[in-house]
Design a protein around this motif. Structure first.
Motif, mmCIF file in Angstrom:
data_model
loop_
_atom_site.group_PDB
_atom_site.id
_atom_site.type_symbol
_atom_site.label_atom_id
_atom_site.label_comp_id
_atom_site.label_asym_id
_atom_site.label_seq_id
_atom_site.Cartn_x
_atom_site.Cartn_y
_atom_site.Cartn_z
ATOM 1 N N VAL A 1 -0.146 5.865 6.472
ATOM 2 C CA VAL A 1 0.074 5.032 7.670
ATOM 3 C C VAL A 1 1.540 4.588 7.720
ATOM 4 O O VAL A 1 2.019 3.892 6.835
ATOM 5 C CB VAL A 1 -0.860 3.800 7.645
ATOM 6 N N GLN A 2 2.242 5.022 8.789
ATOM 7 C CA GLN A 2 3.659 4.650 8.907
ATOM 8 C C GLN A 2 3.871 3.416 9.767
ATOM 9 O O GLN A 2 4.853 2.713 9.617
ATOM 10 C CB GLN A 2 4.439 5.814 9.539
ATOM 11 N N ALA A 3 2.971 3.195 10.719
ATOM 12 C CA ALA A 3 3.113 2.037 11.620
ATOM 13 C C ALA A 3 1.724 1.505 11.941
ATOM 14 O O ALA A 3 0.737 2.256 11.944
ATOM 15 C CB ALA A 3 3.821 2.449 12.905
ATOM 16 N N ILE A 4 1.672 0.184 12.238
ATOM 17 C CA ILE A 4 0.373 -0.466 12.454
ATOM 18 C C ILE A 4 0.284 -0.981 13.889
ATOM 19 O O ILE A 4 1.254 -1.533 14.404
ATOM 20 C CB ILE A 4 0.230 -1.728 11.529
ATOM 21 N N LEU A 5 -0.883 -0.830 14.508
ATOM 22 C CA LEU A 5 -1.180 -1.522 15.776
ATOM 23 C C LEU A 5 -2.201 -2.597 15.474
ATOM 24 O O LEU A 5 -3.278 -2.289 14.945
ATOM 25 C CB LEU A 5 -1.806 -0.600 16.821
ATOM 26 N N VAL A 6 -1.871 -3.844 15.818
ATOM 27 C CA VAL A 6 -2.812 -4.950 15.601
ATOM 28 C C VAL A 6 -3.427 -5.305 16.955
ATOM 29 O O VAL A 6 -2.745 -5.829 17.848
ATOM 30 C CB VAL A 6 -2.099 -6.168 14.983
ATOM 31 N N THR A 7 -4.704 -4.987 17.107
ATOM 32 C CA THR A 7 -5.402 -5.236 18.375
ATOM 33 C C THR A 7 -6.731 -5.950 18.117
ATOM 34 O O THR A 7 -7.692 -5.790 18.859
ATOM 35 C CB THR A 7 -5.626 -3.905 19.138
ATOM 36 N N SER A 8 -6.743 -6.729 17.053
ATOM 37 C CA SER A 8 -7.919 -7.551 16.733
ATOM 38 C C SER A 8 -7.785 -8.899 17.450
ATOM 39 O O SER A 8 -6.828 -9.121 18.209
ATOM 40 C CB SER A 8 -8.007 -7.728 15.214
ATOM 41 N N TRP A 9 -8.692 -9.833 17.198
ATOM 42 C CA TRP A 9 -8.660 -11.144 17.864
ATOM 43 C C TRP A 9 -7.394 -11.917 17.486
ATOM 44 O O TRP A 9 -6.920 -11.827 16.329
ATOM 45 C CB TRP A 9 -9.894 -11.954 17.476
ATOM 46 N N GLY A 10 -6.903 -12.699 18.426
ATOM 47 C CA GLY A 10 -5.653 -13.441 18.246
ATOM 48 C C GLY A 10 -5.507 -14.169 16.908
ATOM 49 O O GLY A 10 -4.469 -14.030 16.245
ATOM 50 N N PRO A 11 -6.518 -14.946 16.467
ATOM 51 C CA PRO A 11 -6.333 -15.715 15.228
ATOM 52 C C PRO A 11 -6.098 -14.857 13.983
ATOM 53 O O PRO A 11 -5.660 -15.358 12.957
ATOM 54 C CB PRO A 11 -7.645 -16.516 15.104
ATOM 55 N N THR A 12 -6.391 -13.550 14.066
ATOM 56 C CA THR A 12 -6.196 -12.680 12.886
ATOM 57 C C THR A 12 -4.794 -12.061 12.857
ATOM 58 O O THR A 12 -4.409 -11.450 11.856
ATOM 59 C CB THR A 12 -7.223 -11.515 12.887
ATOM 60 N N HIS A 13 -4.037 -12.174 13.950
ATOM 61 C CA HIS A 13 -2.786 -11.414 14.068
ATOM 62 C C HIS A 13 -1.756 -11.767 13.001
ATOM 63 O O HIS A 13 -1.121 -10.882 12.415
ATOM 64 C CB HIS A 13 -2.170 -11.627 15.456
ATOM 65 N N GLU A 14 -1.576 -13.078 12.795
ATOM 66 C CA GLU A 14 -0.478 -13.512 11.913
ATOM 67 C C GLU A 14 -0.578 -12.859 10.529
ATOM 68 O O GLU A 14 0.403 -12.297 10.014
ATOM 69 C CB GLU A 14 -0.489 -15.046 11.799
ATOM 70 N N ALA A 15 -1.752 -12.921 9.930
ATOM 71 C CA ALA A 15 -1.910 -12.400 8.558
ATOM 72 C C ALA A 15 -1.647 -10.894 8.519
ATOM 73 O O ALA A 15 -1.004 -10.390 7.584
ATOM 74 C CB ALA A 15 -3.320 -12.701 8.050
ATOM 75 N N PHE A 16 -2.099 -10.164 9.549
ATOM 76 C CA PHE A 16 -1.909 -8.707 9.538
ATOM 77 C C PHE A 16 -0.436 -8.343 9.750
ATOM 78 O O PHE A 16 0.082 -7.413 9.132
ATOM 79 C CB PHE A 16 -2.791 -8.037 10.609
ATOM 80 N N VAL A 17 0.231 -9.081 10.636
ATOM 81 C CA VAL A 17 1.651 -8.774 10.883
ATOM 82 C C VAL A 17 2.473 -9.093 9.627
ATOM 83 O O VAL A 17 3.348 -8.310 9.223
ATOM 84 C CB VAL A 17 2.174 -9.548 12.116
ATOM 85 N N LEU A 18 2.170 -10.217 8.992
ATOM 86 C CA LEU A 18 2.896 -10.570 7.755
ATOM 87 C C LEU A 18 2.678 -9.498 6.682
ATOM 88 O O LEU A 18 3.614 -9.099 5.981
ATOM 89 C CB LEU A 18 2.450 -11.945 7.242
ATOM 90 N N ALA A 19 1.455 -9.008 6.577
ATOM 91 C CA ALA A 19 1.161 -7.974 5.562
ATOM 92 C C ALA A 19 1.906 -6.676 5.884
ATOM 93 O O ALA A 19 2.390 -5.985 4.981
ATOM 94 C CB ALA A 19 -0.343 -7.728 5.482
ATOM 95 N N ALA A 20 2.018 -6.337 7.174
ATOM 96 C CA ALA A 20 2.738 -5.115 7.555
ATOM 97 C C ALA A 20 4.225 -5.251 7.207
ATOM 98 O O ALA A 20 4.835 -4.317 6.673
ATOM 99 C CB ALA A 20 2.556 -4.844 9.056
ATOM 100 N N ILE A 21 4.798 -6.415 7.496
ATOM 101 C CA ILE A 21 6.215 -6.635 7.150
ATOM 102 C C ILE A 21 6.395 -6.513 5.631
ATOM 103 O O ILE A 21 7.310 -5.849 5.150
ATOM 104 C CB ILE A 21 6.685 -8.023 7.656
ATOM 105 N N GLN A 22 5.491 -7.141 4.914
ATOM 106 C CA GLN A 22 5.519 -7.114 3.440
ATOM 107 C C GLN A 22 5.458 -5.673 2.924
ATOM 108 O O GLN A 22 6.114 -5.317 1.950
ATOM 109 C CB GLN A 22 4.299 -7.906 2.947
ATOM 110 N N ALA A 23 4.687 -4.824 3.628
ATOM 111 C CA ALA A 23 4.554 -3.414 3.218
ATOM 112 C C ALA A 23 5.717 -2.574 3.723
ATOM 113 O O ALA A 23 5.749 -1.359 3.502
ATOM 114 C CB ALA A 23 3.228 -2.856 3.745
ATOM 115 N N GLY A 24 6.658 -3.210 4.464
ATOM 116 C CA GLY A 24 7.836 -2.484 4.963
ATOM 117 C C GLY A 24 7.501 -1.560 6.120
ATOM 118 O O GLY A 24 8.189 -0.563 6.340
ATOM 119 N N LYS A 25 6.445 -1.910 6.896
ATOM 120 C CA LYS A 25 6.038 -1.025 7.995
ATOM 121 C C LYS A 25 6.270 -1.663 9.361
ATOM 122 O O LYS A 25 6.190 -2.890 9.498
ATOM 123 C CB LYS A 25 4.565 -0.653 7.838
#
Ligand code: NAI
Ligand code: ISE
Length: 336
Positions: A67-91
Protein backbone atom coordinates in the motif's frame (compact mmCIF):
# COMPACT_ATOMS: atom_id res chain seq x y z
CA UNK A 1 3.60 4.33 -12.84
CA UNK A 2 0.52 3.17 -10.91
CA UNK A 3 -0.32 4.19 -7.35
CA UNK A 4 -1.36 1.30 -5.10
CA UNK A 5 -4.13 2.50 -2.79
CA UNK A 6 -5.57 1.08 0.42
CA UNK A 7 -9.10 2.22 1.41
CA UNK A 8 -10.39 2.37 5.00
CA UNK A 9 -14.18 2.64 5.13
CA UNK A 10 -16.21 1.12 2.30
CA UNK A 11 -19.60 2.76 2.86
CA UNK A 12 -21.27 5.32 0.59
CA UNK A 13 -18.37 7.54 -0.42
CA UNK A 14 -15.74 4.82 0.03
CA UNK A 15 -17.56 2.75 -2.57
CA UNK A 16 -17.78 5.75 -4.92
CA UNK A 17 -14.06 6.50 -4.58
CA UNK A 18 -13.15 2.82 -5.10
CA UNK A 19 -15.25 2.82 -8.28
CA UNK A 20 -13.52 5.93 -9.58
CA UNK A 21 -10.03 4.69 -8.63
CA UNK A 22 -10.71 1.38 -10.42
CA UNK A 23 -12.76 2.52 -13.40
CA UNK A 24 -12.31 6.24 -14.03
CA UNK A 25 -8.91 7.51 -12.90
CA UNK A 26 -5.56 6.98 -14.52
CA UNK A 27 -2.56 5.43 -12.75
CA UNK A 28 -4.55 4.30 -9.71
CA UNK A 29 -5.30 0.81 -8.40
CA UNK A 30 -7.09 -0.28 -5.20
CA UNK A 31 -5.03 -3.08 -3.63
CA UNK A 32 -6.34 -3.20 -0.05
CA UNK A 33 -9.62 -2.65 1.79
CA UNK A 34 -10.72 -2.40 5.41
CA UNK A 35 -14.06 -1.81 7.08
CA UNK A 36 -15.40 -2.72 10.51
CA UNK A 37 -18.09 -4.41 8.48
CA UNK A 38 -16.02 -6.91 6.47
CA UNK A 39 -18.96 -7.88 4.26
CA UNK A 40 -18.92 -4.34 2.76
CA UNK A 41 -15.40 -5.05 1.50
CA UNK A 42 -16.36 -8.48 0.18
CA UNK A 43 -19.30 -6.99 -1.70
CA UNK A 44 -17.10 -4.31 -3.26
CA UNK A 45 -14.45 -6.84 -4.32
CA UNK A 46 -17.21 -8.75 -6.11
CA UNK A 47 -18.96 -5.73 -7.61
CA UNK A 48 -15.80 -4.16 -9.04
CA UNK A 49 -13.92 -7.39 -9.68
CA UNK A 50 -10.99 -6.12 -7.58
CA UNK A 51 -7.70 -7.89 -6.92
CA UNK A 52 -7.54 -6.46 -3.41
CA UNK A 53 -6.62 -7.88 -0.02
CA UNK A 54 -9.18 -7.38 2.77
CA UNK A 55 -7.59 -6.42 6.09
CA UNK A 56 -9.42 -6.89 9.39
CA UNK A 57 -7.28 -4.24 11.05
CA UNK A 58 -6.96 -0.77 9.51
CA UNK A 59 -3.51 -0.25 11.01
CA UNK A 60 -2.23 -3.41 9.26
CA UNK A 61 -3.53 -1.98 5.98
CA UNK A 62 -1.74 1.32 6.63
CA UNK A 63 1.63 -0.38 7.19
CA UNK A 64 1.21 -3.04 4.47
CA UNK A 65 4.21 -2.86 2.09
CA UNK A 66 2.04 -3.05 -1.06
CA UNK A 67 0.00 0.00 0.00
CA UNK A 68 1.58 3.27 -1.17
CA UNK A 69 -1.25 5.67 -0.33
CA UNK A 70 -4.32 5.55 1.91
CA UNK A 71 -7.90 6.77 1.38
CA UNK A 72 -9.74 7.37 4.66
CA UNK A 73 -13.49 7.20 4.03
CA UNK A 74 -14.69 5.86 7.37
CA UNK A 75 -16.82 7.82 9.88
CA UNK A 76 -15.53 11.26 10.87
CA UNK A 77 -14.50 10.43 14.47
CA UNK A 78 -12.11 7.72 13.19
CA UNK A 79 -10.22 9.98 10.75
CA UNK A 80 -7.65 11.53 13.07
CA UNK A 81 -6.13 8.24 14.25
CA UNK A 82 -5.91 6.81 10.72
CA UNK A 83 -4.35 9.96 9.24
CA UNK A 84 -1.79 10.12 12.07
CA UNK A 85 -0.91 6.45 11.50
CA UNK A 86 -0.47 7.06 7.75
CA UNK A 87 1.87 10.00 8.41
CA UNK A 88 3.77 7.86 10.91
CA UNK A 89 4.13 5.15 8.22
CA UNK A 90 5.47 7.79 5.79
CA UNK A 91 2.51 7.38 3.41
CA UNK A 92 0.36 9.88 1.54
CA UNK A 93 -3.24 10.04 2.74
CA UNK A 94 -6.45 11.37 1.24
CA UNK A 95 -8.92 11.92 4.08
CA UNK A 96 -12.59 12.63 3.55
CA UNK A 97 -13.98 15.62 5.42
CA UNK A 98 -13.81 16.30 8.29
CA UNK A 99 -10.05 15.87 8.70
CA UNK A 100 -10.80 15.44 12.42
CA UNK A 101 -13.90 16.26 14.41
CA UNK A 102 -12.26 19.06 16.43
CA UNK A 103 -9.77 21.80 15.62
CA UNK A 104 -7.37 20.29 18.17
CA UNK A 105 -7.56 16.95 16.34
CA UNK A 106 -6.72 18.70 13.06
CA UNK A 107 -3.85 20.54 14.75
CA UNK A 108 -2.45 17.19 15.92
CA UNK A 109 -2.33 16.16 12.25
CA UNK A 110 -0.78 19.48 11.14
CA UNK A 111 1.96 19.10 13.77
CA UNK A 112 2.65 15.46 12.85
CA UNK A 113 2.82 16.32 9.15
CA UNK A 114 5.20 19.23 9.72
CA UNK A 115 7.37 17.04 11.95
CA UNK A 116 7.50 14.42 9.17
CA UNK A 117 9.09 17.13 6.96
CA UNK A 118 6.83 16.55 3.94
CA UNK A 119 3.25 17.27 2.86
CA UNK A 120 1.39 13.98 2.73
CA UNK A 121 -2.25 14.89 3.47
CA UNK A 122 -5.08 15.95 1.13
CA UNK A 123 -8.52 16.63 2.62
CA UNK A 124 -11.61 15.58 0.64
CA UNK A 125 -12.94 19.09 0.06
CA UNK A 126 -14.01 18.64 -3.56
CA UNK A 127 -15.74 21.94 -4.24
CA UNK A 128 -12.52 23.79 -5.22
CA UNK A 129 -12.35 21.26 -8.09
CA UNK A 130 -15.95 21.88 -9.22
CA UNK A 131 -16.15 23.66 -12.57
CA UNK A 132 -18.93 25.96 -11.29
CA UNK A 133 -16.97 27.19 -8.27
CA UNK A 134 -13.84 27.55 -10.45
CA UNK A 135 -15.83 29.72 -12.90
CA UNK A 136 -17.20 31.81 -10.01
CA UNK A 137 -13.69 32.30 -8.61
CA UNK A 138 -12.35 33.39 -11.96
CA UNK A 139 -15.11 36.05 -12.24
CA UNK A 140 -14.22 37.34 -8.76
CA UNK A 141 -10.51 37.42 -9.58
CA UNK A 142 -11.14 39.24 -12.88
CA UNK A 143 -12.41 42.20 -10.84
CA UNK A 144 -15.55 42.30 -13.03
CA UNK A 145 -17.95 42.65 -10.09
CA UNK A 146 -15.58 44.66 -7.89
CA UNK A 147 -14.78 43.76 -4.31
CA UNK A 148 -17.13 41.17 -2.76
CA UNK A 149 -19.34 42.67 -0.06
CA UNK A 150 -21.89 39.94 0.76
CA UNK A 151 -22.44 36.27 -0.03
CA UNK A 152 -25.81 34.52 0.10
CA UNK A 153 -25.44 30.74 0.13
CA UNK A 154 -27.58 27.66 0.67
CA UNK A 155 -26.76 24.00 1.29
CA UNK A 156 -29.90 21.90 1.02
CA UNK A 157 -30.32 18.14 1.23
CA UNK A 158 -33.67 16.42 0.56
CA UNK A 159 -33.58 14.52 3.87
CA UNK A 160 -31.26 13.11 6.52
CA UNK A 161 -31.56 10.08 8.80
CA UNK A 162 -32.42 10.09 12.51
CA UNK A 163 -28.72 9.85 13.46
CA UNK A 164 -28.14 13.37 12.06
CA UNK A 165 -27.85 15.85 14.94
CA UNK A 166 -28.07 19.64 15.16
CA UNK A 167 -24.28 20.11 15.37
CA UNK A 168 -23.79 17.95 12.24
CA UNK A 169 -25.38 20.80 10.27
CA UNK A 170 -22.03 22.45 10.97
CA UNK A 171 -19.48 19.63 11.22
CA UNK A 172 -20.86 17.46 8.41
CA UNK A 173 -22.65 19.90 6.11
CA UNK A 174 -21.57 23.56 6.53
CA UNK A 175 -17.94 22.36 6.67
CA UNK A 176 -17.96 22.38 2.83
CA UNK A 177 -18.93 26.08 2.76
CA UNK A 178 -16.41 26.87 5.50
CA UNK A 179 -13.71 25.51 3.22
CA UNK A 180 -14.87 26.65 -0.20
CA UNK A 181 -15.83 30.22 0.75
CA UNK A 182 -12.44 30.75 2.40
CA UNK A 183 -10.83 29.46 -0.84
CA UNK A 184 -13.12 31.64 -2.98
CA UNK A 185 -12.48 34.87 -1.07
CA UNK A 186 -8.90 34.11 0.06
CA UNK A 187 -9.92 35.34 3.51
CA UNK A 188 -10.34 33.77 6.93
CA UNK A 189 -13.37 34.22 9.18
CA UNK A 190 -13.49 36.39 12.29
CA UNK A 191 -16.93 35.60 13.74
CA UNK A 192 -19.95 33.33 13.53
CA UNK A 193 -23.57 33.42 14.64
CA UNK A 194 -26.34 30.85 14.18
CA UNK A 195 -30.04 31.66 13.90
CA UNK A 196 -32.84 29.11 14.03
CA UNK A 197 -35.85 29.93 11.84
CA UNK A 198 -39.19 28.20 12.32
CA UNK A 199 -38.54 24.44 12.31
CA UNK A 200 -39.70 22.20 9.47
CA UNK A 201 -42.12 19.43 10.52
CA UNK A 202 -40.07 17.04 8.35
CA UNK A 203 -37.08 17.10 10.74
CA UNK A 204 -36.70 14.56 13.55
CA UNK A 205 -37.66 15.78 17.01
CA UNK A 206 -34.05 16.31 18.20
CA UNK A 207 -32.89 18.21 15.07
CA UNK A 208 -33.03 21.97 14.54
CA UNK A 209 -33.61 22.38 10.82
CA UNK A 210 -33.22 24.74 8.99
CA UNK A 211 -30.43 26.90 10.39
CA UNK A 212 -28.88 30.15 9.17
CA UNK A 213 -25.18 30.69 9.79
CA UNK A 214 -23.84 34.25 9.62
CA UNK A 215 -20.10 34.64 9.10
CA UNK A 216 -17.86 37.69 8.93
CA UNK A 217 -14.45 37.66 7.23
CA UNK A 218 -11.24 39.57 7.97
CA UNK A 219 -12.18 42.26 5.39
CA UNK A 220 -15.73 42.61 6.75
CA UNK A 221 -17.42 40.58 4.00
CA UNK A 222 -20.72 39.21 5.37
CA UNK A 223 -21.87 35.69 4.51
CA UNK A 224 -25.19 34.02 5.21
CA UNK A 225 -25.51 30.27 4.66
CA UNK A 226 -28.85 28.51 4.91
CA UNK A 227 -28.43 24.88 5.98
CA UNK A 228 -31.65 23.00 5.30
CA UNK A 229 -31.18 19.23 5.37
CA UNK A 230 -34.81 18.13 5.07
CA UNK A 231 -35.83 20.46 2.26
CA UNK A 232 -37.53 17.55 0.44
CA UNK A 233 -37.28 18.91 -3.11
CA UNK A 234 -33.64 18.12 -3.99
CA UNK A 235 -29.92 18.52 -3.35
CA UNK A 236 -29.33 22.18 -3.98
CA UNK A 237 -26.12 24.16 -3.55
CA UNK A 238 -26.37 27.94 -4.02
CA UNK A 239 -23.79 30.70 -3.82
CA UNK A 240 -24.33 34.32 -4.83
CA UNK A 241 -21.61 36.95 -4.43
CA UNK A 242 -22.73 40.57 -4.25
CA UNK A 243 -19.87 42.83 -5.29
CA UNK A 244 -19.40 46.59 -5.54
CA UNK A 245 -20.11 46.54 -9.28
CA UNK A 246 -22.31 43.50 -9.86
CA UNK A 247 -23.43 40.06 -8.78
CA UNK A 248 -22.00 36.63 -9.63
CA UNK A 249 -23.84 33.38 -9.01
CA UNK A 250 -22.69 29.77 -8.98
CA UNK A 251 -24.00 28.23 -12.23
CA UNK A 252 -26.77 25.65 -11.97
CA UNK A 253 -25.75 22.07 -12.90
CA UNK A 254 -26.51 21.23 -16.53
CA UNK A 255 -30.11 20.18 -16.98
CA UNK A 256 -32.32 19.98 -20.06
CA UNK A 257 -35.22 22.40 -20.16
CA UNK A 258 -38.56 20.95 -21.12
CA UNK A 259 -41.81 22.54 -22.24
CA UNK A 260 -44.67 20.19 -21.58
CA UNK A 261 -48.29 20.29 -20.43
CA UNK A 262 -48.27 24.08 -20.15
CA UNK A 263 -45.09 24.06 -18.01
CA UNK A 264 -41.50 25.15 -18.57
CA UNK A 265 -39.22 23.09 -16.31
CA UNK A 266 -35.68 21.92 -15.57
CA UNK A 267 -34.72 19.07 -13.25
CA UNK A 268 -32.93 19.46 -9.91
CA UNK A 269 -30.48 16.81 -8.71
CA UNK A 270 -31.29 14.90 -5.54
CA UNK A 271 -27.93 13.68 -4.29
CA UNK A 272 -24.39 14.84 -3.67
CA UNK A 273 -22.83 11.94 -5.57
CA UNK A 274 -24.19 13.23 -8.88
CA UNK A 275 -23.97 16.97 -8.15
CA UNK A 276 -20.22 16.81 -7.59
CA UNK A 277 -19.37 13.71 -9.64
CA UNK A 278 -16.85 15.50 -11.86
CA UNK A 279 -15.29 17.38 -8.95
CA UNK A 280 -14.69 14.10 -7.07
CA UNK A 281 -13.03 12.64 -10.18
CA UNK A 282 -10.76 15.66 -10.56
CA UNK A 283 -9.83 15.90 -6.86
CA UNK A 284 -8.84 12.23 -6.65
CA UNK A 285 -6.94 12.30 -9.94
CA UNK A 286 -5.06 15.33 -8.58
CA UNK A 287 -4.25 13.36 -5.41
CA UNK A 288 -2.94 10.41 -7.44
CA UNK A 289 -0.88 12.65 -9.74
CA UNK A 290 0.50 14.66 -6.84
CA UNK A 291 1.53 11.61 -4.83
CA UNK A 292 3.25 10.16 -7.90
CA UNK A 293 5.05 13.44 -8.64
CA UNK A 294 5.84 14.11 -4.96
CA UNK A 295 4.19 17.55 -4.91
CA UNK A 296 0.97 17.80 -2.86
CA UNK A 297 -1.17 20.78 -3.95
CA UNK A 298 -4.78 19.98 -2.92
CA UNK A 299 -6.72 21.09 0.16
CA UNK A 300 -4.15 20.63 2.89
CA UNK A 301 -4.17 19.61 6.53
CA UNK A 302 -4.01 23.35 7.26
CA UNK A 303 -7.20 23.88 5.23
CA UNK A 304 -8.79 21.05 7.23
CA UNK A 305 -7.68 22.79 10.42
CA UNK A 306 -8.96 26.21 9.29
CA UNK A 307 -12.39 24.78 8.49
CA UNK A 308 -12.44 23.01 11.87
CA UNK A 309 -11.54 26.20 13.79
CA UNK A 310 -14.49 27.95 12.13
CA UNK A 311 -16.72 24.90 12.70
CA UNK A 312 -15.88 24.85 16.42
CA UNK A 313 -16.94 28.52 16.67
CA UNK A 314 -20.16 27.82 14.74
CA UNK A 315 -21.03 24.95 17.11
CA UNK A 316 -20.33 27.25 20.08
CA UNK A 317 -22.61 29.84 18.42
CA UNK A 318 -25.36 27.23 17.97
CA UNK A 319 -25.26 26.60 21.71
CA UNK A 320 -24.79 30.15 23.02
CA UNK A 321 -26.97 32.08 20.58
CA UNK A 322 -24.22 34.71 20.60
CA UNK A 323 -21.80 36.02 18.00
CA UNK A 324 -18.70 33.92 18.63
CA UNK A 325 -15.19 35.07 17.67
CA UNK A 326 -13.08 32.93 15.33
CA UNK A 327 -9.37 33.19 16.08
CA UNK A 328 -7.22 31.73 13.30
CA UNK A 329 -3.51 31.43 14.05
CA UNK A 330 -1.09 32.51 11.27
CA UNK A 331 -0.48 29.82 8.66
CA UNK A 332 2.94 28.14 9.06
CA UNK A 333 5.33 28.68 6.10
CA UNK A 334 5.24 24.87 5.58
CA UNK A 335 1.73 25.35 4.04
CA UNK A 336 2.57 28.33 1.72
P1 NAI B 1 -21.06 5.54 5.57
O1 NAI B 1 -21.64 5.30 6.91
O2 NAI B 1 -21.88 5.21 4.37
O3 NAI B 1 -19.70 4.71 5.44
C1 NAI B 1 -18.69 4.73 6.41
C2 NAI B 1 -18.05 3.36 6.44
O4 NAI B 1 -16.95 3.41 7.38
C3 NAI B 1 -19.00 2.25 6.92
O5 NAI B 1 -18.96 1.18 5.99
C4 NAI B 1 -18.44 1.85 8.29
O6 NAI B 1 -18.64 0.49 8.57
C5 NAI B 1 -16.96 2.19 8.10
N1 NAI B 1 -16.25 2.42 9.36
C6 NAI B 1 -16.65 3.14 10.42
N2 NAI B 1 -15.73 3.12 11.40
C7 NAI B 1 -14.69 2.40 10.92
C8 NAI B 1 -13.44 2.02 11.45
N3 NAI B 1 -13.07 2.38 12.68
N4 NAI B 1 -12.61 1.28 10.69
C9 NAI B 1 -12.99 0.89 9.45
N5 NAI B 1 -14.18 1.22 8.88
C10 NAI B 1 -15.02 1.96 9.60
O7 NAI B 1 -20.59 7.06 5.55
P2 NAI B 1 -20.24 7.95 4.29
O8 NAI B 1 -21.41 8.74 3.88
O9 NAI B 1 -19.53 7.13 3.28
O10 NAI B 1 -19.21 8.99 4.96
C11 NAI B 1 -17.89 8.64 5.27
C12 NAI B 1 -17.07 9.92 5.41
O11 NAI B 1 -17.06 10.60 4.17
C13 NAI B 1 -17.63 10.91 6.44
O12 NAI B 1 -16.57 11.53 7.10
C14 NAI B 1 -18.40 11.89 5.59
O13 NAI B 1 -18.46 13.17 6.16
C15 NAI B 1 -17.57 11.92 4.31
N6 NAI B 1 -18.37 12.24 3.13
C16 NAI B 1 -17.90 13.20 2.31
C17 NAI B 1 -18.63 13.58 1.22
C18 NAI B 1 -18.15 14.69 0.36
O14 NAI B 1 -18.96 15.28 -0.33
N7 NAI B 1 -16.87 14.99 0.34
C19 NAI B 1 -19.92 12.97 0.89
C20 NAI B 1 -20.29 11.92 1.81
C21 NAI B 1 -19.53 11.58 2.88
C1 ISE C 1 -22.39 14.75 3.24
O1 ISE C 1 -21.64 14.07 4.22
C2 ISE C 1 -21.49 15.47 2.31
O2 ISE C 1 -20.33 15.66 2.53
C3 ISE C 1 -22.19 16.15 1.23
O3 ISE C 1 -21.31 16.72 0.31
C4 ISE C 1 -23.01 17.20 1.89
O4 ISE C 1 -23.70 17.97 0.95
C5 ISE C 1 -24.01 16.60 2.86
O5 ISE C 1 -24.73 17.62 3.47
C6 ISE C 1 -23.27 15.78 3.90
O6 ISE C 1 -24.21 15.14 4.73
Amino acid sequence: MTLNIGVIGTGAIGREHIRRCSQVLQNARVVALNDINRSNCEQIVRDFDLQAEIYDNAHDLITAPEVQAILVTSWGPTHEAFVLAAIQAGKAVFCEKPLAVTAQGCMNIVEAEMASGKKRVQVGFMRPYDSGYLALKSVLESGEIGEPLMLHCAHRNPEVGDAYTTDMAITDTLIHELDVLRWLLKEDYVSAQVIYPRKTRKASSHLKDPQIVLLETTKGTRIDVEIFVNCEYGYDIQCEVVGEAGIARLPEPMSVQTRRAARLSTGILTDWKKRFIDAYDVELQAFVNNVLSGNMTGPSAWDGYAAAVAADACVAAQRSGNIEPIAMPARPAFYD
